[in-house]
Design a protein around this motif. Structure first.
Motif, short mmCIF file in Angstrom:
data_model
loop_
_atom_site.label_atom_id
_atom_site.label_comp_id
_atom_site.label_asym_id
_atom_site.label_seq_id
_atom_site.Cartn_x
_atom_site.Cartn_y
_atom_site.Cartn_z
N THR A 140 44.56 53.04 57.16
CA THR A 140 45.33 53.16 55.97
C THR A 140 45.43 52.18 54.75
OG1 THR A 140 47.28 52.06 56.68
CG2 THR A 140 46.77 54.14 57.38
N HIS A 141 44.22 51.43 54.40
CA HIS A 141 44.16 50.48 53.51
C HIS A 141 43.15 50.96 52.47
CE1 HIS A 141 45.43 48.26 57.19
NE2 HIS A 141 46.42 47.66 56.42
N ASN A 142 43.71 50.65 51.23
CA ASN A 142 42.41 50.95 50.15
C ASN A 142 42.14 49.75 49.33
OD1 ASN A 142 44.69 50.88 48.72
ND2 ASN A 142 45.30 52.84 48.39
N VAL A 143 42.58 48.68 49.61
CA VAL A 143 42.22 47.26 49.16
C VAL A 143 41.75 46.44 50.25
CG1 VAL A 143 42.84 45.30 47.58
CG2 VAL A 143 43.77 47.79 47.23
N VAL A 144 40.83 45.68 50.27
CA VAL A 144 40.51 44.67 51.25
C VAL A 144 40.51 43.26 50.19
CG1 VAL A 144 38.54 43.71 52.42
CG2 VAL A 144 39.02 46.18 52.45
N LEU A 145 41.26 42.20 50.78
CA LEU A 145 41.23 41.21 50.40
C LEU A 145 40.09 40.34 50.65
CD1 LEU A 145 45.26 40.63 50.49
CD2 LEU A 145 43.84 41.66 48.65
N GLY A 146 38.90 40.60 50.04
CA GLY A 146 37.73 39.85 50.43
C GLY A 146 36.83 40.40 49.58
N PRO A 147 35.60 39.72 49.59
CA PRO A 147 35.18 38.53 50.16
C PRO A 147 35.52 37.37 49.68
CG PRO A 147 33.31 39.15 48.58
CD PRO A 147 34.46 40.13 48.34
N GLY A 148 35.53 36.07 50.49
CA GLY A 148 36.10 34.71 49.85
C GLY A 148 34.80 34.04 49.40
N LEU A 149 34.73 33.71 48.07
CA LEU A 149 33.57 33.37 47.20
C LEU A 149 34.06 31.55 46.96
CD1 LEU A 149 32.57 36.05 45.05
CD2 LEU A 149 31.86 35.53 47.33
N ASP A 150 34.73 31.10 47.84
CA ASP A 150 34.97 29.68 47.42
C ASP A 150 33.80 28.65 47.90
OD1 ASP A 150 37.41 29.97 46.54
OD2 ASP A 150 38.20 30.20 48.71
N ILE A 151 33.24 27.87 47.15
CA ILE A 151 32.10 27.26 47.76
C ILE A 151 32.50 26.28 48.62
CG2 ILE A 151 30.44 25.43 46.82
CD1 ILE A 151 29.55 28.22 46.01
N LEU A 170 22.72 31.72 47.41
CA LEU A 170 22.98 32.17 48.86
C LEU A 170 24.46 32.96 49.07
CD1 LEU A 170 21.98 32.42 51.73
CD2 LEU A 170 23.36 30.42 52.25
N GLN A 171 25.45 32.44 48.23
CA GLN A 171 26.64 33.13 48.28
C GLN A 171 26.56 34.52 47.46
OE1 GLN A 171 30.52 32.11 47.69
NE2 GLN A 171 30.69 30.09 48.77
N SER A 172 26.00 34.37 46.37
CA SER A 172 25.76 35.42 45.44
C SER A 172 24.72 36.61 46.12
CB SER A 172 25.07 35.25 44.11
OG SER A 172 26.04 34.33 43.25
N LYS A 173 23.56 36.19 46.80
CA LYS A 173 22.95 37.30 47.07
C LYS A 173 23.71 37.83 48.64
CE LYS A 173 18.72 36.52 45.31
NZ LYS A 173 17.89 37.93 44.78
N LEU A 174 24.51 37.22 49.04
CA LEU A 174 24.88 38.19 50.29
C LEU A 174 26.18 38.76 49.84
CD1 LEU A 174 24.63 35.37 52.82
CD2 LEU A 174 23.37 37.37 52.50
N ALA A 175 27.05 38.19 48.64
CA ALA A 175 28.22 38.84 48.56
C ALA A 175 28.19 40.24 47.56
CB ALA A 175 28.99 37.77 47.45
N VAL A 176 26.97 40.32 46.86
CA VAL A 176 26.65 41.54 46.24
C VAL A 176 26.51 42.68 47.24
CG1 VAL A 176 24.99 42.71 44.75
CG2 VAL A 176 25.64 40.55 44.15
N PRO A 177 25.62 42.76 48.29
CA PRO A 177 25.78 43.71 49.12
C PRO A 177 26.94 43.94 50.03
CG PRO A 177 24.22 42.00 49.90
CD PRO A 177 24.56 41.80 48.39
N TYR A 178 27.45 42.84 50.24
CA TYR A 178 28.87 42.87 51.08
C TYR A 178 29.71 43.61 50.02
CZ TYR A 178 33.08 40.38 53.10
OH TYR A 178 34.15 39.94 53.58
N VAL A 179 30.13 43.31 49.01
CA VAL A 179 30.93 44.21 48.18
C VAL A 179 30.41 45.64 47.96
CG1 VAL A 179 32.05 44.46 45.61
CG2 VAL A 179 31.92 42.05 46.65
N ASN A 180 29.35 45.93 47.83
CA ASN A 180 28.88 47.27 47.51
C ASN A 180 28.98 48.03 48.95
OD1 ASN A 180 27.79 47.53 44.86
ND2 ASN A 180 25.71 46.24 45.56
N GLY A 181 29.11 47.22 50.09
CA GLY A 181 29.14 47.96 51.38
C GLY A 181 30.70 48.33 51.32
N ILE A 182 31.60 47.43 51.01
CA ILE A 182 33.16 47.69 51.09
C ILE A 182 33.28 48.99 50.20
CG2 ILE A 182 35.39 47.08 50.40
CD1 ILE A 182 34.71 44.25 51.37
#
Length: 882
Positions: A140-151, A170-182
């Motif tokens: 029942t959730h339509n907003v995820v409060l993530g990812p955390g991108l604090d260095i 490294l953060q950017s390379k992993l955050a992009v597919p992470y967000v695309n997945g969500i």
């Protein structure tokens, strides 16, 4: 008889035809009354149509978040116009379900984001995001409060476990597919926290002061990439000030950098309670105020500000349009959230596979690992919480798992019945109290509450007032005096061991407590007794006041005393959150600690040592308590005497393996005492099976460190007080762009384990590197690539992360001697070779020019370093940038 089925088939077909005929008409009717429901229109067009029908009052209410349900975070939506509520869930390490009516609040507890970062695997990041998106939508959730991108700026950061590491690429390379997945589901992702939210100590008030270049090159970089490459829906601004202005009313950050320069078309929401103003924040670029202060700063106040001309209605329209456009774009109007049971076993398998990829083989002398279960008759599993799966990050990231597998259980399952697996804790359970500074807590086995029983610990009496008035509200025996209440003690926000007592919420703010009993030393010698506390704390020994703390800040005081072995001394500790001030805001914080003589060990530790002596191998499972909250413990020591536990166990059994579970770096003074170390992070609900599979070689470890492990807290590029915790409320980011490994290299500081480090059960050979740069496209962009041969020279299949670093640039500004420019993970069978091509990040060959406010790529020769870590460089080349 044969005609009846035909008639039935005809009736079914007729029903389908009628439904197909009717549906378009009903849909057309809906689109006529609510034209924004026409799916053929663009998200922007639909948002504009809907915006036209909203009153000013509705618009202001829409961008003012509220708790319309005790169990969740929302803005309410608008039934009149068919706008669904934004139902938000904390999400960096899985979906944290707050409502007990939704699947008993249980979801898949994934490995912590720092563990995901240790995979260096973009496919794993996409899978991670997809699972979160799937479970959010189906709970029942339509907003995820993530990812955390604090260095992860500090190696001891209590929230590092939510981070994707210390390097921006490294953060950017992993955050992009992470967000695309969500966002492959009808769910919006929220990147947090914008910006310079890099410490928990004074996190609500600290002024983070950084150069424009550091902001652009390091801290804003992952946000820019997920905006430009993953169509990110939302950004959350932080509590702290940035260069003197609160982040959620900082026009330079929110409007100039985020929206204009980076091109962010989504919406900015505040952290919960991080909006401190009305017109200032609205005009600066904040789009949605989430709940926080009792009445908030928007709603009626914002409506009044618009009517008085302090905020234009055009600004309000932009806020509303940004939120609505993202809701249409991500399908929130067209695909309402559902409540479907999570497939626990299937999703647990995903969690286990990611955990296995994340584990870093830090050390492996004489092939101590993998273990051969057929050659082992006995295994001693040792560690305060090795028998449960409580090793997880606390705070808003804590997920209640669908099931758990402890390290002890996983090892037992894999070893089978032919190998005897036994357990001893060796020390007391880890708790939120272990975040506090100062020496480890006095072990329970040294303490006795009085009376005729053999119980360990001290008698605790608790009052809900400041002055021990009346009868105690609660009386019990506490194993240790080691408490961190307030935020850390709210239901669902603390990752405490089930072995620990649950402290009622009535003590989360104003309270007082008294602990009484006796202490008996395990050996004769000089002992340092300490008291760490916030508020008012007094320690009495044999009736005499030994330590008297009264402070608005968390302080540690200590005294050295001589104790005889076995001789009992009366102990009394009196504590109050006090009238000294801040303690009432944060909750009780107190620890009764000790520093024993070198050879003094308590009973629990001795039992673990005895077990190790009679076992073929000892596996010591250590862990830390890391959590969002109010404190960063800048000590890298393992809590509750675990370092001493490793030393004593390894003396008893040279075949001692350490499995370290934490979300941050730890000090490893004991690393020379053991042949093998596995960094297992907070590995999620399948942690036990994942650990066992790595220890026994079912899985060949391939994780690489996403953070540098220093020798100790004094030998880092950010060890100056002005950098952390800051002086007079100001934290200077004086290291500039030289964060993490770049700073260690610049300052000539040798770490214990370098960024990118990670061993394998096989070996890899690198040869024939070629680097080249060429211009392409209409914009004459420079593409830089590196090619090399990688061969598996060992006996088992394994994966290697090939890392490429750019050297110093021929620039007028100082640049890192090494900066990660690209990487690729390759799996090779024994003896097999692969030609690996890696396209490098153009910004690793550029710098941000503060005068022209743009990226500059200088011409000239740039060194190229290829290796298995930032220190383990195998090949060197160069590339000429024209």
């Amino acid at each position: 008889m044969k005609k009846k089925p035909k008639m039935k088939f005809k009736l079914i077909m007729l029903t389908l035809i009628l439904s197909l005929m009717v549906t378009p008409f009903s849909a057309l009717a809906a689109e006529t009354s609510q034209p924004w429901m026409n799916k053929s229109l663009s998200a922007k067009e639909r948002a504009n149509l809907l915006l036209e029908k909203m009153t000013l009052e509705e618009k202001v209410s829409f961008v003012t978040g509220n708790l319309n349900n005790f169990y969740g975070f929302y803005n309410e939506g608008l039934e009149r116009l068919g706008i669904p509520a934004l139902t938000m869930a904390d999400g960096p390490a899985g979906v944290r379900i707050a409502n007990p009516d939704i699947q008993d609040k249980k979801s898949t507890a994934l490995p912590a984001p720092i563990a995901l970062a240790a995979t260096w695997d973009e496919k794993a990041a996409k899978t991670y995001g997809e699972l979160i998106g799937n479970e959010a939508f189906n709970t029942t959730h339509n907003v995820v409060l993530g990812p955390g991108l604090d260095i992860a700026r500090f190696p001891w950061g209590e929230r590092n476990f939510e981070s994707l590491g210390e390097d921006q690429l490294l953060q950017s390379k992993l955050a992009v597919p992470y967000v695309n997945g969500i966002q492959s589901y009808p769910v919006m992702a929220t990147a947090k926290h914008f910006l310079l939210n890099n410490q928990e100590t004074e996190r609500f008030t600290i002024n983070s002061v950084a150069s424009e270049r550091a902001i652009q090159e390091v801290y804003a970089r992952p946000f820019a990439d997920v905006i430009q490459k993953a169509d990110l829906s939302s950004v959350m601004c932080s509590f702290n000030e940035v260069n003197g202005t609160s982040a959620c009313e900082n026009e330079t950050l929110l409007s100039d950098i985020l929206k204009k320069q980076i091109g962010f078309e989504g919406f900015v929401m505040s952290d919960y309670g991080a909006n401190y103003t009305t017109a200032e924040s609205a005009n600066a670029g904040l789009d949605l105020e989430t709940p926080g202060a009792p009445n908030g700063h928007w709603e009626e106040k914002l409506l009044k500000a618009v009517k008085e001309g302090q905020v234009s209605e055009k600004q309000i329209d932009d806020m509303v349009s940004r939120v609505l456009t993202e809701m249409f774009s991500k399908g929130l109007f067209d695909q309402p959230v559902q409540n479907n049971l999570i497939p626990a076993e299937e999703h647990g398998e995903v969690a286990r596979e990611i955990a296995e990829q994340s584990m870093v083989l830090m050390k492996n002398e004489k092939n101590a690992l993998p273990l051969d279960k057929d050659a082992l008759d006995s295994i001693a599993v040792i560690g305060p919480d090795a028998d449960n799966a409580s090793a997880a990050g606390g705070g808003s990231s804590l997920v209640i798992p669908t099931y758990t597998v402890s390290p002890l259980e996983g090892i037992k399952n894999y070893a089978g019945e032919d190998t005897k697996v036994t357990y001893a804790p060796g020390s007391d359970p880890i708790s939120a109290g272990d975040i506090l500074p100062g020496p480890s807590a006095v072990p329970s086995s040294l303490l006795s509450p009085g009376g005729n029983g053999k119980e360990s610990g001290l008698k605790g009496e608790y009052w809900t007032n400041l002055h021990f008035e009346g009868e105690p509200y609660l009386t019990r025996t506490d194993n240790q005096v080691n408490f961190n209440l307030g935020f850390y003690n709210y239901d669902g926000l603390n990752a405490q061991s089930p072995k620990l007592p649950k402290t009622p919420g009535e003590f989360n703010r104003e309270m007082s407590a008294r602990w009484t009993g006796a202490i008996a030393a395990p050996e004769t010698g000089e002992y340092v007794l300490s008291l760490s506390s916030l508020g008012t704390g007094k320690l009495y020994l044999d009736g005499k006041l030994l330590i008297d703390n009264e402070s608005k800040k968390l302080v540690t005081d200590q005294k050295t005393v001589s104790l005889e072995k076995g001789e009992k001394h009366q102990v009394r500790i009196e504590y109050s959150t006090g009238e000294a001030g801040d303690a009432q805001d944060f909750g009780a914080m107190i620890r009764f600690g000790w520093e024993p003589p070198k050879d003094a060990i308590d009973q629990k530790m001795q039992e673990a040592v005895n077990l190790a002596k009679k076992s073929d191998v000892a596996v010591v499972v250590t862990h830390t308590y890391d959590s969002e909250g109010y404190v960063d413990n800048n000590s890298l020591d393992l809590p509750n005497n675990q370092a001493q536990l490793i030393e004593k166990v390894s003396e008893a059994n040279p075949n001692t393996i350490v499995v370290q579970m934490s979300g941050r770096a730890v000090q490893m003074d004991w690393q020379d005492d053991v042949p093998a170390i596995v960094q297992a992070w907070f590995a999620g609900q399948e942690q036990g099976n994942a650990i066992a599979n790595v220890l026994f070689g079912e899985v060949n470890p391939s994780g690489k460190l996403p953070i540098t492990f220093p020798v100790d807290e004094l030998n880092t590029p950010v060890s100056d007080e002005i950098q952390f915790p800051g002086v007079e409320g100001i934290s200077e980011y004086s290291e500039g762009v030289f964060t993490g490994y770049k700073g260690y290299e610049k300052e000539g500081i040798k770490p214990a384990f370098a960024f990118g480090h990670g061993l394998s059960y096989t070996t890899f050979d690198y040869k024939n590197v070629k680097a080249k740069a060429k211009t392409k496209g209409k914009n004459k962009d420079t593409e830089i690539t590196v090619d090399l041969n990688v061969r598996n020279t060992g006996d088992v299949t394994g994966s290697e992360v090939v890392q490429v670093y750019a050297g110093k640039l021929p620039a007028k500004v100082d640049t890192p001697a090494k900066q990660l420019a690209g990487f690729k993970k390759v799996e090779l069978k024994p003896g097999k070779q692969q030609r690996v091509k890696i396209t490098l990040d153009a910004k690793a060959f550029s710098y941000w020019d503060e005068k022209s406010d743009q990226w500059v790529m200088p011409s000239g020769k740039v060194p190229i370093y290829v290796g298995s870590s930032s220190e383990d460089i195998r090949l060197v080349g160069s590339v000429h940038i024209r």
